[in-house]
Every structure is written in C-alpha cells, then in structure tokens.
Design an enzyme around this catalytic site. Structure first.
Site, mmCIF file in Angstrom:
data_model
loop_
_atom_site.group_PDB
_atom_site.id
_atom_site.type_symbol
_atom_site.label_atom_id
_atom_site.label_comp_id
_atom_site.label_asym_id
_atom_site.label_seq_id
_atom_site.Cartn_x
_atom_site.Cartn_y
_atom_site.Cartn_z
ATOM 1 N N LYS A 70 -30.729 0.334 -20.860
ATOM 2 C CA LYS A 70 -29.977 -0.185 -19.697
ATOM 3 C C LYS A 70 -29.489 0.978 -18.833
ATOM 4 O O LYS A 70 -29.532 0.904 -17.602
ATOM 5 C CB LYS A 70 -28.817 -1.069 -20.174
ATOM 6 N N GLN A 84 -21.971 -4.998 -25.174
ATOM 7 C CA GLN A 84 -23.182 -5.255 -25.945
ATOM 8 C C GLN A 84 -22.862 -6.104 -27.173
ATOM 9 O O GLN A 84 -21.923 -5.815 -27.918
ATOM 10 C CB GLN A 84 -23.839 -3.922 -26.346
ATOM 11 N N ASP A 93 -23.323 -10.002 -17.406
ATOM 12 C CA ASP A 93 -24.062 -10.753 -18.420
ATOM 13 C C ASP A 93 -23.975 -12.261 -18.174
ATOM 14 O O ASP A 93 -24.719 -13.033 -18.783
ATOM 15 C CB ASP A 93 -23.471 -10.476 -19.811
HETATM 16 N N1 GUN Z 1 -27.380 -8.629 -27.223
HETATM 17 C C1 GUN Z 1 -28.587 -9.245 -27.201
HETATM 18 N N2 GUN Z 1 -28.878 -9.664 -25.954
HETATM 19 C C2 GUN Z 1 -27.838 -9.308 -25.165
HETATM 20 C C3 GUN Z 1 -27.560 -9.460 -23.786
HETATM 21 O O1 GUN Z 1 -28.331 -10.030 -23.001
HETATM 22 N N3 GUN Z 1 -26.369 -8.945 -23.366
HETATM 23 C C4 GUN Z 1 -25.510 -8.328 -24.200
HETATM 24 N N4 GUN Z 1 -24.366 -7.879 -23.699
HETATM 25 N N5 GUN Z 1 -25.721 -8.183 -25.492
HETATM 26 C C5 GUN Z 1 -26.895 -8.669 -25.979
#
Ligand code: GUN
Length: 285
Positions: free
Chosen positions: A50, A94, A117
């Site tokens: 990311k 996350q 998100d």
């Molecule tokens: N863990 C697995 N997929 C995601 C996601 O799309 N966003 C976040 N923040 N954590 C995750």
C-alpha cells in the site's frame, strides 16, 4: 469453451496511472496514514504494498507500527491524533487486529471522512442507502472490473458467497444498487450449488481452495474469485481451475481482484482529500 480472463493486473495499472494524473491535477499534497499492530507476516506484505503504490501515485504516506501487545487505548489515541491532523487525508487500520482488541470499537474511532477502507458504520450505512460514501476497496474494484468487461447486471442473477464486512456484504449492496437480483450465501447455506448454478455473476469470497467446482457454475457465467489462499504450493482462490472450461469470463488468482484492491484504496484516498477540502471550503464561507 474456455473463459476469457479478466485481467486485473493490467486494469489496475491503468487505474493507478489515472489516479497519478488526478493527484497531480489536484495540486495539494494527499496523504494516507496506515496503522499496523503486531507482526502478522501477510499484513506486513499488504501494508508495504500500500505504501509503495501510494508513492508511485504521488500520494504521501505515514507508516505507524505498534507491537502486538500494545493496549487498545494506544491505537485509539493514535487514531484521534490522525483524525485531528489536517495533513492526513486517509486512515487505514490494517486487519486483523490482535485478539485483545475490539475491531468494531477501533474502526468506529476513525473519522468517517478519512475512512478510506469504508469500514466505519456511517460509510457502511451510506452504502446501504445507496448514497455517496467511501466504500470498501475490494468490492469497489470488482465493480470496476465488471464495468470494464461490459458485464450486464440489470435484472441479472448475482450470487455472492461470503458475508464478511470487508467483501461479501458491501459486494451484495453494490450489485443490488446496479439492479441485480442478489443472493448472499454463507457457511450455513443449505445446498450451495443450487444457488450458484443460477448465477449470471458469481462472486466467491470465502478463502477455501476449490470450493466452487465446475458443476456449480452456469455455462457462460462471469466468475469473480476474491479469495487468496496461501499454501506451500502457491496462491489459490476459491474457484477450481476446471471452472475455466464452463465460465464465460473469469478472474485469475493471482492477477485478478488483488491488484484492483490497492488501486481502489488510492482512489478512495484522493476522494477523501477532495471531499474534505470541499467541506472545509464550504464550512468556511
Ligand atoms: N485485511 C484484509 N483486507 C483488508 C482491507 O481491505 N483493509 C484493511 N484495513 N485490512 C484488511
């Protein structure tokens, strides 16, 4: 017949180039802050990707890392500081968080205007109401793929396997907003195949290798495989490779949905920046 592959890798690169141009045109700095708690190896890989993608798009990023045994209050304090920081446009916590933390409490602490998100209840509610919202990246990426390949949704049967807050539920809402007839299947569904065989568009988001077998798929259907099952033999989706002989369009794993997720996170970060600036300008006048 062999299904046409939906090339998420190429599409994601194009979307990311468009976002770079939009970030440059925006002019002001755009900044994504991530919070990673603990040492889950997959989460470290995702967060690293990311940041790399953000920088390639001209988006600044801040990388906050806390030990696995950090108290929840430390995460909440950090979120409060990032909420108040005008230099931060997007906040991403996350998942998964360590077991001693309450995920809903932590996700609710993020300012909905910075919730890139789309996990805050306000954004989830706006999606449910079909109103403009920051929406979860993975299902948003699936919608872009379906549009790019001209998949018709209006009045069609869409079946989603999985009811997670990250993928299954928002996916179903997005398909419904486009006038598909949506069925959500999950671990308690009796006779899964009876539902999946009706699907013009089948989205599998469970995380069980080869859950979807060729006999469960309508010939010519569009099959979207969201899962990423990591094994010693490599990365696999929910869909058995035999389905390539039955489907009309299908996403590969890897190289399908995965690359689109990051592209949509970048898009959300720019959208959050643009909306916040508009809101500040409006409230100041
Ligand atoms: N863990 C697995 N997929 C995601 C996601 O799309 N966003 C976040 N923040 N954590 C995750």
């Amino acid at each position: 017949m062999t299904a046409v592959p939906i090339d998420g890798k190429t599409l994601a690169l194009r979307v990311r180039e468009e976002i770079s141009e939009d970030v440059a045109a925006y002019g002001d700095p755009v900044c994504l802050a991530t919070i990673l708690v603990g040492d889950d190896p997959a989460s470290h890989v995702y967060v690293g990707s990311k940041h790399k993608a953000s920088h390639e798009a001209g988006i600044d990023s801040r990388d906050h890392r806390l030990p696995a045994d950090a108290p929840q209050s430390e995460v909440l304090d950090l979120i409060a500081a990032l909420n108040a920081d005008d230099g931060v446009d997007g906040i991403l916590v996350q998942l998964p968080l360590p077991g001693h933390m309450d995920e809903p409490t932590v996700l609710r602490a993020v300012d909905p205007a910075k919730d890139v998100d789309g996990f805050h209840p306000l954004n989830a509610g706006l999606l449910y109401l079909d109103q403009p919202a920051l929406t979860p990246a993975t299902p948003s990426g699936v919608m872009v793929m379906l549009d790019e390949y001209g998949v018709e949704l209006h009045g069609k049967e869409a079946v989603v396997i999985g009811r997670s807050e990250i993928v299954g539920k928002p996916m179903a809402m997005m398909l419904l907003a486009r006038h598909a007839t949506v069925t959500i299947c999950h671990s308690r569904t009796q006779d899964l195949a009876q539902h999946t065989r009706r699907a013009d568009v089948l989205v599998a988001a469970v995380g069980r290798r080869a859950l979807v077998t060729p006999d469960m798929v309508k010939p010519g259907a569009t099959v979207i495989d969201v899962a990423m099952v990591r094994t010693d033999e490599g990365l696999f989706g929910d869909v058995d490779p035999g389905v390539w002989e039955v489907a009309g369009l299908m996403t590969p794993v890897p190289g399908g949905v995965g690359p689109m997720t990051i592209a949509m996170l970048l898009r959300n970060t720019l959208t959050a920046a643009q909306r916040r600036r508009t809101a500040v300008a409006t409230s100041g006048s």
